[in-house]
Enzyme design. Structure first.
Site, PDB file in Angstrom:
ATOM      1  N   THR A  23     -28.544 -36.256  31.140  1.00  0.00           N
ATOM      2  CA  THR A  23     -29.054 -35.829  32.450  1.00  0.00           C
ATOM      3  C   THR A  23     -29.747 -37.015  33.131  1.00  0.00           C
ATOM      4  OG1 THR A  23     -31.286 -35.205  31.723  1.00  0.00           O
ATOM      5  CG2 THR A  23     -29.553 -33.551  31.466  1.00  0.00           C
ATOM      6  N   THR A  67     -30.762 -34.465  27.352  1.00  0.00           N
ATOM      7  CA  THR A  67     -31.588 -34.840  28.506  1.00  0.00           C
ATOM      8  C   THR A  67     -31.869 -36.328  28.430  1.00  0.00           C
ATOM      9  OG1 THR A  67     -33.747 -34.701  27.417  1.00  0.00           O
ATOM     10  CG2 THR A  67     -32.829 -32.660  28.357  1.00  0.00           C
ATOM     11  N   ASP A  68     -32.323 -36.892  29.523  1.00  0.00           N
ATOM     12  CA  ASP A  68     -32.907 -38.223  29.420  1.00  0.00           C
ATOM     13  C   ASP A  68     -34.315 -38.053  28.832  1.00  0.00           C
ATOM     14  OD1 ASP A  68     -33.345 -40.911  29.474  1.00  0.00           O
ATOM     15  OD2 ASP A  68     -32.726 -41.203  31.545  1.00  0.00           O
ATOM     16  N   TYR A  69     -34.930 -39.179  28.554  1.00  0.00           N
ATOM     17  CA  TYR A  69     -36.221 -39.266  27.852  1.00  0.00           C
ATOM     18  C   TYR A  69     -37.302 -38.375  28.513  1.00  0.00           C
ATOM     19  CZ  TYR A  69     -39.258 -42.244  24.864  1.00  0.00           C
ATOM     20  OH  TYR A  69     -40.086 -42.750  23.905  1.00  0.00           O
TER      21      TYR A  69
END
Ligand code: NOJ
Length: 752
Positions: A243, A276-278
């Site tokens: 994402t 997801t991203d971080y």
């Protein structure tokens, strides 16, 4: 809560379940809800920290079955230890998926992606990903967070360095090549790894070029210009999607039903897993759309499967299940998708199949891999100017190599080279000494700092000492440079950005050279000696003064481990530069967003100068300094007039367009022949030109080759205002040339 119920409705009508092998299905059947939620948790013990949070109690969580994957560690020993905990100490012994940001090479580092894209060589790009996968998989890794395919038309945005430039067609070809390179055609081959296309979606369109900032875009633009590279990766079979941090239509991407349910799953049929991203789920709280429980439920409900670092899933999904905000079947399905990825990787057969110490010791940074990296780097360089054919240099006389990047090992690899070993990188001065040989006297001076500003240096140096402010004063550095310059026949000025002046969280408002470097160039120019500027950069830069006053400009991006050697290869003509820009270089930062495929406007400007009541600026031209597709060579090329087999095409007949290209120089060289098309009249305003094809050809001196393109109806399809993919009969312009500005045009008509 209303929208959660609405999403639950969608959940229930989504029926297809990921199929698992009997062996994995049997394990799945034994899993508790906690263990299933555990699989959705991706942690990092701290190897690649790109946010303020790092996972805690990692070993404990792995033992408790609260971890599905881990990233940021590498090396057979370390990774084996982690895998052993999951396999030997957790109740069901489910192996971890182990990821890493393998972005432009693993340990043998290639040019930054923006540089790599300038090769326009899909086989080469695929091979870099293949080689990266070979190294990474021997080093304990099986999943890379690459390719990054975010289109960007804003050089202020630091992450433009990580992408493939401004064009959706070229970006799509590169997306496919990268996925093929990492994944190969057999997941169980222990030299291939899962790819992860990112950042879905539109991350490169952040307002003002400020990282993580708001994105707002029409759906027409999104479908025609920004989504194609992600779609290309999906079509190439990419196993996972990441994402993005931005919002889209005011909804954070990681909670966007439109993006993940409607587009990715329903429209594109993606059946892999989404990470997801971080901490992107947690960041939805800052975006102002709910508390941790709500945003985590939202993410799961839009079909996000794995939560990177934030642990919102781990902490709240069970409660949300009890509260009726999520369904068990959604948790099940997310878990099944992750198990499926592990099954594809063969981890249930052998959790340790990606640790091959013997192969690691043979292949990683091997001579063969490094030699390949040297080729690739040379092919990525773009020659922006070469007055009076000053390049290539003779291997005789005295050369002054001056500038803060000439002897700066720490800056050679470029951003996002997390596993790269800086000490293994070749500097420019080393490359020049090696390639020039005995016949040349090389003089060196630093000349200036990359920047004199300690506060700026502190920010850039977040990952290490890239801007090192010299103990000597600027005046002394300059004086030393002038002494050296005055003794030489020619000056090679190695200037530009430090590696992390681009990359994540490295947006810049001023995209010219830092003032102290410009001052150095101006002083050098006054010596009257010819100057070749070698430019290190992770973004297009504003280079007006340089373009007028330097004799040659070679843009070398960040070439990676062998970059220094490759620079020398090109400077001395052992290699002929063949890179072509994949992003426009603005004349002025005020032109941003800048890209070649603009619309015409109702009041186009026809000339170079501003006209009243026309779309232009009073103080600067509309044109970029260097356009998309541009790049010089040591050879010159002649294009014959193009020949069309017909002027009419339809859904059953096409047009062949031919052009002869001749090398009129005296060096063997490559040329990128580019095809653009304009839909002159349509139901919506269409770009003045769009890249629709290209061929990179190699020509011996005097050699002529025929290049053929096919114009067919599918090539001119676009999304109309109702987001239907259509081609509309009528007039088209077909254009061929060496860049997006020097084009020959012909008309063609699509019949009803
Ligand atoms: C944040 C970045 O946006 C993403 O591209 C990267 O893969 C992750 N951090 C993991 O390092």
């Amino acid at each position: 809560m209303k929208h959660i119920l609405y999403l639950l409705f969608f959940t229930s009508i989504l029926s297809a379940q990921t199929t698992l092998s009997p062996k994995v299905e049997a394990i799945y059947q034994q899993m508790t809800i906690d263990e299933k939620i555990g699989q959705l948790n991706l942690i990092t013990p701290g190897g690649t920290v790109t946010g303020e949070v790092v996972s805690k109690n990692v070993n404990e969580k792995m033992k408790n079955g609260q971890v599905g994957g881990i990233f940021g560690i590498r090396g057979a020993k370390k990774v084996r230890q982690a895998q052993q905990i999951a396999v030997d100490s957790s109740r069901l012994g489910i192996p971890l998926i182990i990821g890493m940001d393998v972005i432009h090479g693993h340990q043998t580092i290639f040019p930054i992606p923006l540089g790599l894209s300038c090769t326009w060589n899909m086989d080469l790009i695929e091979k870099t990903a293949r080689q990266a996968a070979r190294e990474a998989t021997a080093d304990g890794l099986m999943w890379t967070f690459s390719p990054m395919v975010d289109i960007s038309r804003d050089p202020r945005w630091g992450r433009i360095s990580e992408g493939n430039g401004e064009d959706p067609y070229l970006g799509s070809q590169i997306a496919k090549a990268m996925v093929r390179g990492y994944q190969g055609d057999d997941f169980t081959d222990p030299t291939t790894m899962l790819a992860c296309v990112k950042h879905f979606a539109l991350y490169g369109a952040a307002e003002g070029g400020r990282d993580y900032n708001t994105v707002d875009m029409s759906k027409v633009r999104m479908y025609n210009e920004y989504l194609p590279p992600y779609k290309a990766a999906i079509d190439a079979g990419v196993a996972s999607v990441m994402t993005s941090f931005n919002v889209l239509d005011y909804v954070p991407a990681s909670g966007s039903k439109f993006l993940f349910r409607d587009v990715l799953r329903d429209e594109w049929g993606f059946d892999g897993f989404v990470v997801t991203d971080y901490t992107a789920i947690n960041e939805m709280i800052e975006h102002g759309v709910g508390n941790l429980q709500t945003v985590s439920a939202t993410a799961l409900n839009v079909d996000i499967d794995m939560d990177m670092v934030g642990e919102g899933f781990l902490m709240t999904l069970k409660e949300s299940l009890e509260d009726g905000f999520v369904t068990e079947s959604d948790i099940n399905e997310a878990c099944r998708r992750i198990l499926k990825a592990k099954e594809l990787l063969g981890l249930f057969e052998d959790p340790y199949r990606y640790f091959d110490e013997e192969r690691a010791s043979k292949e990683i940074l091997s001579d063969e891999f490094r030699a390949f990296a040297r080729e690739v780097a040379a092919e990525s360089f773009v020659l922006l100017k070469n007055e009076d054919d000053i390049l290539p240099l003779e291997k005789t006389g005295k050369i002054a190599v001056i500038g803060p990047l000439a002897d700066s090992r720490r800056n050679m690899l470029g951003t996002w080279s997390v596993s790269g070993d800086h000490s293994k990188a070749v500097t420019v001065i080393e490359g020049i000494r090696e390639v020039a040989g005995e016949g040349v006297e090389i003089l060196y001076a630093k000349g200036s700092n990359i920047s004199d500003d300690p506060e700026f240096a502190r920010k850039v140096n977040a990952f290490g000492p890239e801007i090192v402010i010299d103990e000597r004063s600027s005046a002394i550095l300059l004086e030393e440079a002038l002494i050296v310059a005055n003794q030489a026949d020619v000056i090679v000025a190695v200037v530009g950005e430090a590696a992390d002046m681009s990359g994540e969280s490295s947006s810049m408002a001023n995209i010219g050279l830092q003032p102290e470097q410009l001052e150095l160039l101006k002083a050098l120019e006054k010596t009257g000696k010819p100057i070749i500027m070698v430019l290190y950069n992770g973004r297009p830069m504003t280079l007006n003064w340089e373009s007028e006053n330097m004799d040659a400009i070679l843009d070398v991006w960040f070439g990676g481990t062998e970059g220094g050697n490759a620079v020398a290869d090109v400077l001395f003509g052992d290699k002929v530069p063949g890179g072509r820009l994949t992003t426009s270089f603005p004349f002025h930062v005020g032109q941003i967003p800048i890209y070649y495929s603009m619309l015409n406007t109702g009041r186009p400007n026809f000339g170079e100068t501003a006209q009243k009541f026309r779309s232009n600026y009073l103080d600067i031209p509309n044109q970029p300094l260097y356009p998309f597709g541009y790049g010089l060579s040591y050879a010159t090329f002649d294009y014959s007039p193009m020949v069309l087999s017909d002027t009419l095409f339809s859904n059953t007949s096409d047009i062949k367009v031919n052009v002869n290209v001749k090398n009129t120089g005296d060096r063997e060289a490559t040329e990128v022949v580019q095809l653009y098309v304009r839909d002159v009249v349509a139901s919506i305003s269409r770009p003045m030109k769009e890249l629709k094809g290209f061929q990179k050809i190699r020509l011996a001196p005097g050699e002529e080759k025929q290049v053929e393109f096919t114009i067919d109806q599918s090539m001119v399809e676009f999304y109309n205002v109702d987001l239907e993919k259509v081609s509309e009969p009528g007039l088209f312009e077909v254009m061929i040339g060496p860049d997006s500005q020097r084009l020959e045009r012909r008309n063609a008509i699509l019949k009803k």
